[in-house]
Design a protein around this motif. Structure first.
Motif, PDB file in Angstrom:
ATOM      1  N   GLY A 161     -16.941 -22.668  10.546  1.00  0.00           N
ATOM      2  CA  GLY A 161     -16.275 -22.946   9.275  1.00  0.00           C
ATOM      3  C   GLY A 161     -15.089 -22.084   8.921  1.00  0.00           C
ATOM      4  N   GLY A 162     -15.031 -20.889   9.471  1.00  0.00           N
ATOM      5  CA  GLY A 162     -13.997 -19.960   9.044  1.00  0.00           C
ATOM      6  C   GLY A 162     -12.595 -20.338   9.469  1.00  0.00           C
ATOM      7  N   MET A 196     -17.446 -11.882   3.380  1.00  0.00           N
ATOM      8  CA  MET A 196     -17.062 -10.880   2.385  1.00  0.00           C
ATOM      9  C   MET A 196     -18.207  -9.898   2.074  1.00  0.00           C
ATOM     10  SD  MET A 196     -13.940 -11.913   1.483  1.00  0.00           S
ATOM     11  CE  MET A 196     -13.390 -11.798  -0.206  1.00  0.00           C
ATOM     12  N   LEU A 197     -19.418 -10.214   2.537  1.00  0.00           N
ATOM     13  CA  LEU A 197     -20.578  -9.388   2.199  1.00  0.00           C
ATOM     14  C   LEU A 197     -20.630  -8.112   3.026  1.00  0.00           C
ATOM     15  CD1 LEU A 197     -23.396 -12.101   1.978  1.00  0.00           C
ATOM     16  CD2 LEU A 197     -22.137 -11.049   0.087  1.00  0.00           C
ATOM     17  N   ASP A 235      -7.827 -14.677  -1.565  1.00  0.00           N
ATOM     18  CA  ASP A 235      -7.589 -15.334  -0.280  1.00  0.00           C
ATOM     19  C   ASP A 235      -8.073 -14.417   0.840  1.00  0.00           C
ATOM     20  OD1 ASP A 235      -6.450 -16.375   2.129  1.00  0.00           O
ATOM     21  OD2 ASP A 235      -4.960 -17.437   0.932  1.00  0.00           O
ATOM     22  N   PRO A 236      -9.072 -14.841   1.615  1.00  0.00           N
ATOM     23  CA  PRO A 236      -9.636 -13.952   2.644  1.00  0.00           C
ATOM     24  C   PRO A 236      -8.639 -13.620   3.750  1.00  0.00           C
ATOM     25  CG  PRO A 236     -10.467 -16.179   2.920  1.00  0.00           C
ATOM     26  CD  PRO A 236      -9.712 -16.157   1.613  1.00  0.00           C
ATOM     27  N   VAL A 242      -9.956 -10.578   6.129  1.00  0.00           N
ATOM     28  CA  VAL A 242     -11.303 -11.039   6.474  1.00  0.00           C
ATOM     29  C   VAL A 242     -11.233 -12.155   7.517  1.00  0.00           C
ATOM     30  CG1 VAL A 242     -13.378 -12.151   5.527  1.00  0.00           C
ATOM     31  CG2 VAL A 242     -12.222 -10.337   4.250  1.00  0.00           C
ATOM     32  N   LEU A 243     -10.229 -12.998   7.410  1.00  0.00           N
ATOM     33  CA  LEU A 243      -9.939 -14.047   8.388  1.00  0.00           C
ATOM     34  C   LEU A 243      -8.471 -13.902   8.792  1.00  0.00           C
ATOM     35  CD1 LEU A 243     -11.740 -17.108   6.752  1.00  0.00           C
ATOM     36  CD2 LEU A 243     -12.286 -16.129   8.997  1.00  0.00           C
ATOM     37  N   PRO A 244      -8.135 -14.348   9.996  1.00  0.00           N
ATOM     38  CA  PRO A 244      -6.723 -14.273  10.388  1.00  0.00           C
ATOM     39  C   PRO A 244      -5.861 -15.213   9.544  1.00  0.00           C
ATOM     40  CG  PRO A 244      -8.017 -15.390  12.076  1.00  0.00           C
ATOM     41  CD  PRO A 244      -8.998 -14.874  11.066  1.00  0.00           C
TER      42      PRO A 244
END
Length: 198
Positions: free
Chosen positions: A58-59, A69-70, A178-179, A184-186
């Motif tokens: 999903g990412g 994020m945890l 926004d991650p 957190v994500l590319p």
């Protein structure tokens, strides 16, 4: 109360419309078979396994980020909770799906995360996996099986969930950091979601 019209979204944020769906009884289900060479299994995951499958399913394509994020301890507590069941589909030794059932609320089950890696989309694996989710949820003493989907998830997700028996019951607007801007994500993740840089 939110007034009609346009509302500015601050830079650095992601905004989605979330649809909450539920079923209050087990529906009639259409048969679904596993594709050749694919196996269904329950997983007792560690952090590395979970974050890897979460990101691959999903990412990158759909900008799933909640569990990424945890802190380690918070995610470990969820994964170790006996009220949480996690399953996958495996082909040639590679896990390609995530199905997470959360029974921690009395009398209910939440389909917390559900998705396939791109390699399995269109193979019938999704039908098989959702059937497993429904069967397993309703083997417990629940009166409500529920989930959430949103406007940045697969455009087929909402229709798929309704087709198998979930009914929309409410909507909400979610605004989050926004991650991609947090690392957190590319930045290449979720290319269909605009990035509003501060």
């Amino acid at each position: 109360m939110l007034e009609n019209g346009f509302h500015d979204v601050p830079a650095g944020k992601v905004t989605v419309v979330v649809t909450f769906l539920e079923m209050t009884a087990k529906p009639a289900m259409k048969a679904g078979a596993l594709p050749d060479g694919v196996a269904f299994r329950r997983v007792t995951p560690d952090l590395d396994w979970y974050r890897d499958i979460f990101t691959r399913v999903g990412g990158m394509d759909w900008l799933w980020f909640g569990r990424l994020m945890l802190e380690d301890s918070a995610l470990e507590a969820i994964l170790a909770d006996p009220g949480v069941e996690i399953y996958t589909l495996t082909r040639n030794g590679v896990d390609l799906a995530l199905m997470e059932l959360d029974f921690r609320e009395d009398g209910a089950c939440e389909l917390e995360y559900f998705g396939l890696a791109s390699e399995l989309i269109g193979t019938g694996a999704g039908r098989y996996l959702i059937n497993q989710a429904i069967e397993r949820a309703w083997t417990k003493p629940i009166s409500r099986f529920h989930l959430r989907t949103c406007t940045i998830d697969s455009p087929q997700a909402l229709g798929f969930y309704q087709h198998v028996g979930f009914k929309p019951v409410k909507q909400a607007i979610e605004i989050a950091d926004d991650p991609r801007l947090l690392g957190v994500l590319p930045e290449t993740a979720g290319p269909h979601v605009p990035m509003l840089r501060p």
